[in-house]
Design a protein around this motif. Structure first.
Motif, short mmCIF file in Angstrom:
data_model
loop_
_atom_site.label_atom_id
_atom_site.label_comp_id
_atom_site.label_asym_id
_atom_site.label_seq_id
_atom_site.Cartn_x
_atom_site.Cartn_y
_atom_site.Cartn_z
N UNK A 27 1.04 -1.34 -0.14
CA UNK A 27 -0.08 0.03 0.18
C UNK A 27 0.43 1.51 -0.17
N UNK A 28 2.19 1.07 -0.66
CA UNK A 28 2.86 1.64 -0.63
C UNK A 28 2.91 3.19 -2.04
N UNK A 33 -2.47 3.87 -4.50
CA UNK A 33 -3.36 4.98 -3.45
C UNK A 33 -4.25 5.70 -4.17
N UNK A 34 -3.42 6.28 -5.28
CA UNK A 34 -4.87 6.70 -6.16
C UNK A 34 -5.94 6.59 -6.62
N UNK A 35 -5.61 5.27 -7.53
CA UNK A 35 -6.52 4.62 -7.64
C UNK A 35 -7.21 4.04 -7.48
N UNK A 55 -8.74 9.23 -12.17
CA UNK A 55 -7.51 8.06 -12.86
C UNK A 55 -6.65 8.54 -13.35
N UNK A 56 -6.33 9.08 -13.69
CA UNK A 56 -5.75 9.44 -14.56
C UNK A 56 -4.67 9.26 -15.36
N UNK A 57 -4.98 7.92 -16.20
CA UNK A 57 -4.16 7.21 -16.88
C UNK A 57 -4.62 6.12 -17.45
N UNK A 58 -4.68 6.54 -18.63
CA UNK A 58 -4.93 5.51 -19.56
C UNK A 58 -5.14 3.69 -18.84
N UNK A 59 -6.92 2.96 -19.51
CA UNK A 59 -6.55 1.76 -18.62
C UNK A 59 -5.86 0.05 -19.58
N UNK A 60 -5.04 -0.71 -19.08
CA UNK A 60 -3.72 -1.54 -19.61
C UNK A 60 -5.26 -1.89 -20.80
N UNK A 61 -6.43 -2.29 -20.28
CA UNK A 61 -7.35 -3.06 -21.50
C UNK A 61 -8.77 -1.84 -21.24
N UNK A 62 -9.18 -2.03 -22.71
CA UNK A 62 -10.73 -1.25 -22.13
C UNK A 62 -10.98 -2.52 -23.47
N UNK A 63 -11.92 -2.66 -23.29
CA UNK A 63 -12.74 -3.87 -24.36
C UNK A 63 -14.29 -3.15 -25.04
N UNK A 64 -14.86 -3.51 -25.31
CA UNK A 64 -16.39 -3.54 -25.25
C UNK A 64 -17.19 -4.82 -25.84
N UNK A 65 -18.26 -4.28 -25.94
CA UNK A 65 -19.21 -5.96 -26.67
C UNK A 65 -20.44 -5.69 -28.04
N UNK A 77 -3.24 -2.53 -8.54
CA UNK A 77 -4.28 -1.85 -8.07
C UNK A 77 -4.29 -2.49 -6.70
N UNK A 78 -4.62 -3.79 -6.57
CA UNK A 78 -5.52 -4.47 -4.79
C UNK A 78 -3.97 -4.87 -4.71
N UNK A 79 -3.33 -4.98 -5.33
CA UNK A 79 -1.76 -6.06 -5.37
C UNK A 79 -1.33 -5.90 -6.33
N UNK A 80 0.33 -6.42 -6.33
CA UNK A 80 0.97 -6.56 -7.70
C UNK A 80 0.48 -7.63 -8.73
#
Length: 125
Positions: A27-28, A33-35, A55-65, A77-80
């Motif tokens: 958590x450092x 922390x920002x996300x 969030x101020x950054x593009x997502x690693x993945x963006x998908x749609x259907x 975000x929650x861990x490595x």
């Protein structure tokens, strides 16, 4: 009694060592922390764009259907290894939490709609 104290000391040492090896899990990490702060303010049914801006950054993945759902995935975000996702429909948030876009979009595609019984709940818990 002594055994319990020694075991606790070993556990604390292991936690410290793990934290030193993985600042995100500890958590450092400022990005984490920002996300997380942005996700803590999410309301299901709210607009997606202000959250993405925060969030101020593009997502690693963006998908749609074809049903109109869009998934945004942010790694570590929650861990490595645990990513955060936001799923939106018509610009409104329908789900957010600890998951992967591939998993969430697969649930939507198979069932024909959002399958999470409680939007905002961490997936798989």
């Amino acid at each position: 009694m002594m055994t319990g104290t020694m075991a606790e000391g070993g556990l604390n040492a292991a936690k410290s060592a793990f934290g030193a090896l993985s600042p995100t899990a500890a958590g450092t990490d400022e990005r984490q922390k920002r996300i997380q702060a942005a996700l803590n303010e999410v309301n299901v049914g709210g607009e997606i764009q202000p959250v993405l801006d925060k969030i101020a950054e593009p997502p690693r993945e963006k998908s749609g259907n074809a049903q109109g759902y869009t998934c945004y995935e942010f790694p570590s975000v929650y861990s490595a290894t645990a990513a955060a996702v936001l799923v939106a429909l018509d610009g409104k948030i329908v789900f957010y939490g600890n998951s992967r876009c591939a998993d969430e979009m697969n649930k939507i595609n198979v069932k024909g709609g959002a399958t999470n019984p409680k939007p905002g709940e961490i997936s798989g818990k």
